[in-house]
Structure formats: C-alpha cells, structure tokens
Design an enzyme around this catalytic site. Structure first.
Site, mmCIF file in Angstrom:
data_model
loop_
_atom_site.group_PDB
_atom_site.id
_atom_site.type_symbol
_atom_site.label_atom_id
_atom_site.label_comp_id
_atom_site.label_asym_id
_atom_site.label_seq_id
_atom_site.Cartn_x
_atom_site.Cartn_y
_atom_site.Cartn_z
ATOM 1 N N ARG A 234 0.849 -1.189 0.000
ATOM 2 C CA ARG A 234 0.000 0.000 0.000
ATOM 3 C C ARG A 234 0.884 1.237 0.000
ATOM 4 O O ARG A 234 1.967 1.237 0.621
ATOM 5 C CB ARG A 234 -0.884 0.039 1.251
ATOM 6 C CG ARG A 234 -2.144 -0.786 1.156
ATOM 7 C CD ARG A 234 -3.146 -0.203 0.147
ATOM 8 N NE ARG A 234 -4.329 -1.031 0.001
ATOM 9 C CZ ARG A 234 -4.469 -2.038 -0.871
ATOM 10 N NH1 ARG A 234 -3.484 -2.342 -1.684
ATOM 11 N NH2 ARG A 234 -5.590 -2.713 -0.935
ATOM 12 N N HIS A 282 -0.946 0.666 -9.671
ATOM 13 C CA HIS A 282 -1.676 -0.151 -8.681
ATOM 14 C C HIS A 282 -2.449 -1.275 -9.386
ATOM 15 O O HIS A 282 -3.658 -1.416 -9.209
ATOM 16 C CB HIS A 282 -2.631 0.713 -7.838
ATOM 17 C CG HIS A 282 -3.123 -0.018 -6.604
ATOM 18 N ND1 HIS A 282 -3.431 0.600 -5.423
ATOM 19 C CD2 HIS A 282 -3.363 -1.344 -6.373
ATOM 20 C CE1 HIS A 282 -3.846 -0.277 -4.532
ATOM 21 N NE2 HIS A 282 -3.812 -1.482 -5.094
HETATM 22 P P1 NDP Z 1 -2.219 -11.271 4.781
HETATM 23 O O1 NDP Z 1 -3.085 -10.711 5.836
HETATM 24 O O2 NDP Z 1 -2.412 -12.671 4.349
HETATM 25 O O3 NDP Z 1 -0.684 -11.109 5.172
HETATM 26 C C1 NDP Z 1 -0.192 -9.950 5.786
HETATM 27 C C2 NDP Z 1 1.218 -10.221 6.265
HETATM 28 O O4 NDP Z 1 1.758 -8.999 6.805
HETATM 29 C C3 NDP Z 1 1.270 -11.271 7.378
HETATM 30 O O5 NDP Z 1 2.423 -12.066 7.238
HETATM 31 C C4 NDP Z 1 1.370 -10.407 8.632
HETATM 32 O O6 NDP Z 1 2.002 -11.045 9.726
HETATM 33 C C5 NDP Z 1 2.231 -9.282 8.123
HETATM 34 N N1 NDP Z 1 2.083 -8.103 8.987
HETATM 35 C C6 NDP Z 1 0.990 -7.362 9.220
HETATM 36 N N2 NDP Z 1 1.264 -6.376 10.103
HETATM 37 C C7 NDP Z 1 2.560 -6.521 10.442
HETATM 38 C C8 NDP Z 1 3.428 -5.830 11.309
HETATM 39 N N3 NDP Z 1 3.024 -4.778 12.025
HETATM 40 N N4 NDP Z 1 4.704 -6.262 11.406
HETATM 41 C C9 NDP Z 1 5.123 -7.338 10.709
HETATM 42 N N5 NDP Z 1 4.357 -8.043 9.852
HETATM 43 C C10 NDP Z 1 3.082 -7.635 9.732
HETATM 44 O O7 NDP Z 1 -2.384 -10.276 3.522
HETATM 45 P P2 NDP Z 1 -2.163 -10.609 1.974
HETATM 46 O O8 NDP Z 1 -0.874 -11.316 1.807
HETATM 47 O O9 NDP Z 1 -3.369 -11.213 1.389
HETATM 48 O O10 NDP Z 1 -2.085 -9.121 1.366
HETATM 49 C C11 NDP Z 1 -1.084 -8.211 1.785
HETATM 50 C C12 NDP Z 1 -1.384 -6.817 1.265
HETATM 51 O O11 NDP Z 1 -1.142 -6.737 -0.142
HETATM 52 C C13 NDP Z 1 -2.856 -6.364 1.367
HETATM 53 O O12 NDP Z 1 -3.158 -5.929 2.668
HETATM 54 C C14 NDP Z 1 -2.905 -5.237 0.361
HETATM 55 O O13 NDP Z 1 -2.571 -4.037 1.004
HETATM 56 C C15 NDP Z 1 -1.804 -5.589 -0.647
HETATM 57 N N6 NDP Z 1 -2.368 -5.890 -1.961
HETATM 58 C C16 NDP Z 1 -1.941 -5.146 -3.030
HETATM 59 C C17 NDP Z 1 -2.417 -5.398 -4.295
HETATM 60 C C18 NDP Z 1 -1.915 -4.645 -5.467
HETATM 61 O O14 NDP Z 1 -2.436 -4.828 -6.572
HETATM 62 N N7 NDP Z 1 -0.898 -3.824 -5.312
HETATM 63 C C19 NDP Z 1 -3.388 -6.461 -4.540
HETATM 64 C C20 NDP Z 1 -3.744 -7.206 -3.361
HETATM 65 C C21 NDP Z 1 -3.246 -6.910 -2.115
HETATM 66 P P3 NDP Z 1 1.388 -12.393 10.390
HETATM 67 O O15 NDP Z 1 1.751 -13.477 9.402
HETATM 68 O O16 NDP Z 1 2.094 -12.529 11.672
HETATM 69 O O17 NDP Z 1 -0.093 -12.167 10.503
HETATM 70 C C1 OXD Z 2 -6.321 -5.228 -3.286
HETATM 71 C C2 OXD Z 2 -5.764 -4.286 -4.246
HETATM 72 O O1 OXD Z 2 -6.199 -5.007 -2.093
HETATM 73 O O2 OXD Z 2 -6.162 -4.329 -5.419
HETATM 74 O O3 OXD Z 2 -6.889 -6.245 -3.719
HETATM 75 O O4 OXD Z 2 -4.921 -3.487 -3.897
#
Ligand code: NDP
Ligand code: OXD
Length: 319
Positions: A234, A282
């Site tokens: 993000r 994005h």
């Molecule tokens: P998940 O919830 O499956 O994974 C999030 C990961 O981040 C987990 O490993 C979590 O740790 C870690 N995390 C969260 N907060 C912290 C912190 N404070 N310190 C350390 N680690 C942290 O999410 P997804 O993998 O499904 O998606 C990740 C992000 O990708 C979404 O939130 C979105 O913002 C972004 N995204 C972007 C897209 C794009 O097109 N650019 C498309 C889709 C998503 P833990 O394993 O311990 O829970």
């Molecule tokens: C999502 C994105 O969160 O598109 O799926 O960023």
C-alpha cells in the site's frame, strides 16, 4: 409479514461497478443486488461488498451480517469510523495470489537481469553488455509481509533460485525460506536483504514503515550494487520523500512502486521521471470480478447453510 433481509449492497468507488453487478446478479439470482445509486430499504441489506466505499455509507444497515472487501486489502474498511460492527471478510483468491507472484517474480528478475538498464540502452541504440551478471542464488530477496501473497511469492522466487527470506509479525514457517518475526528480528532481516519486496497491509503500525531509517538498515554488500525496493503493498507504507532522498544519496539503488501515497500518482510527482524508479498503476494483482464474486457468493451460501465465515479480518490487528 416482514420479508427476511436478503439483499447485497455493492459499494464501489474507483473501479467500474458494472462487471461486479453482472457477476453478482448471475451468481446470486434470487436476491436483490443494489448499489448506492439505487433507492432501497436499509433494513433489506444483509451483506455489503465494498471497494473504497464512501466512508459512512455503510452505516445505518440494521440487518447487516457481513462486509466483504472486494480486494485483498481492507484498510479502506477498517479505516472507516462509521463502519457497522459486522464481520469484515477479505477475498483470498488463487487468481489474485498468482497475479501478485507474477508481478514480484517479474520485477525481481528485471532487477537481477538489469532489464531496465538494457531498455534504456536500447532506446539510445547502445549495444553494451554488463559483464558482471550475478546469479539469482547470489541475490537475497527479503519479503516484508509473509501472508497469503508474500508466502506464495516467496516460494516462487525460491524456485527461480533467489536466496529468499521473509518477515512477519508472528513466526511463519516455509520450506527452504529463512523467516524472521517482529521488531526484534527486523534488523537481522534487513541486514541480509538486497531486494526488499513489500507485501504488508496498511495498519496504524505499518504506516510509513518504508522510511529513511529502514532503508539505511538494508544490506550494503549485495551483488546488485545497492538495495532495491519493490512495494506492491500500500502507498501509505512508504514515505516518498525518503525514497527520493535515498535514491539521491545511494542508500537505495532503485525502486519499483505499484502503490503510492496519493493515487493516481499526481503528474507533478518526481517519481514519474526518475531514471531509477519504475511506476505501475496499482495493478500488481487486480481483483478479477469473476473469481472474487464467486468466492464471495460461496461464503454467502456456506454462511446460510450454517457454516462459519472464513478469511475474517481481525479488527484489533487491522488486517
Ligand atoms: P495477509 O493478511 O495474508 O498477510 C499480511 C502479512 O503482513 C502477514 O504475514 C502479517 O504477519 C504481516 N504483517 C501485518 N502487520 C505486520 C506488522 N506490524 N509487522 C510485521 N508483519 C506484519 O495479507 P495478503 O498477503 O493477502 O495481502 C497483503 C497486502 O497486499 C494487502 O493488505 C494489500 O494491502 C496488498 N495488496 C496489493 C495489491 C496490489 O495490486 N498492489 C493487490 C492485493 C493486495 P502475520 O503473518 O504474523 O499475521
Ligand atoms: C487489493 C488491491 O487489495 O487491489 O486487492 O490493492
């Protein structure tokens, strides 16, 4: 007799709602699918499916049982102080996960194989080979955020031969991948990272984490001539002024950015024309209306058959 609330409210800005409406109407033919533009009885809404809905626009729905995020990220929902207390469910979908891994592998390979350098040379008609071409195994990729997307990308980078590690809040275990957890292990993770891939959610804890202090802790002894940042998480995770300063000072060698503090990226942003920055709009992993609406319709059917929802957001953690 009062009718049982059964409608689904589609609350979308920023994306074209038409393909979503079509899909939901086809998948859930027996119930009303409405948008904020329609007039409807708030008490008839049982589910909401949202992408960057207008804050406050989901308030006042007394029979709401679940709020589905149409994307993987949920910051747009969690950040709305007027959100009703129904469970928030996110899309976890193979199609989206695979698209993100394509993006991550593509851009790690572009940096490894100097794809941007050769594109710039081609534009100037220059035939010149860099004789120093490291192998993937000599390059350390560190993934911040080892969840659904980070975990899949890590495994695919490993198959390409990269030396992969991941960092998350709690300890994750992935075959052949070094894992680090929490603040206490962040320094060690950064110190072994040549390409930093960011797939964190945006939460109060992660906002602005990609800043000068963090860039200065990345490895300085890597084979690529300086650390590289790839952020597809993000825009709120990054401090763009710090990225530009780090590129100027050599703390970062290059950055590939899919997400930005302000989207669309304003025409005045120096990131557009910076020779060491690659901008994508994005779209690292777009939600596919077909795949995501099917996943949501499946959740609704299972819920109505008495099963528990899956992929619920923890409101305390914010993701
Ligand atoms: P998940 O919830 O499956 O994974 C999030 C990961 O981040 C987990 O490993 C979590 O740790 C870690 N995390 C969260 N907060 C912290 C912190 N404070 N310190 C350390 N680690 C942290 O999410 P997804 O993998 O499904 O998606 C990740 C992000 O990708 C979404 O939130 C979105 O913002 C972004 N995204 C972007 C897209 C794009 O097109 N650019 C498309 C889709 C998503 P833990 O394993 O311990 O829970
Ligand atoms: C999502 C994105 O969160 O598109 O799926 O960023």
């Amino acid at each position: 007799m009062t009718e049982r609330p059964d409608a689904l409210l589609l609350a979308i800005t920023d994306w074209d709602p038409t393909p979503w409406l079509d899909r939901f109407r086809r998948l859930l033919p027996d119930r009303a699918i409405v948008t904020g533009e329609d007039s409807f009885d708030p008490a008839s809404i049982r589910y909401a499916a949202a992408w960057k809905h207008r804050p406050g626009s989901l308030a006042g729905l007394p029979n709401l049982e679940a709020i589905f995020s149409l994307g993987a990220g949920v910051a747009h929902l969690v950040g709305d102080p007027g959100l009703p207390s129904a469970p928030i469910l996110r899309v976890v979908d193979r199609d989206l996960t695979e698209r993100m891994s394509e993006y991550v592998v593509l851009h790690c390979l572009m940096h490894l194989r100097k794809g941007w350098t050769y594109a710039q040379r081609q534009a100037r008609g220059i035939w010149e080979d860099d004789d120093d071409q490291p192998a993937a195994r000599e390059v350390r990729v560190g993934i911040m955020g080892l969840g659904v997307l980070g975990g899949d990308a890590a495994c695919k980078l490993k198959v390409m031969g990269f030396d992969v590690a991941g960092w998350s809040r709690s300890r994750r275990r992935l075959n052949g991948i070094a894992t680090y957890a929490g603040e206490a292990e962040l320094d060690a993770f950064l110190a072994r990272t040549d390409i930093l891939v960011v797939l964190l959610p945006l939460t109060p804890e992660t906002r602005g984490v990609l800043n000068a202090g963090l860039f200065g802790r990345l490895a300085r002894d890597g084979r690529l001539g300086g650390p590289i940042l790839i952020n597809a998480g993000r825009g709120g995770l990054q401090v763009e002024a710090d990225i530009l300063a780090a590129l100027r000072e050599g703390t970062l060698k290059a950055a590939t950015l899919d997400v930005f503090e302000t989207e669309p990226l304003p025409p005045s942003s120096p990131l557009w024309s910076h020779p060491a920055v690659q901008v994508t709009p994005h779209n690292a992993a777009m939600s596919d209306p077909g795949a995501s609406a099917s996943a949501i319709a499946g959740q609704i059917r299972r819920h109505e058959a008495g099963e528990a929802f899956v992929n619920a957001v923890d409101p305390g953690r914010g993701y």
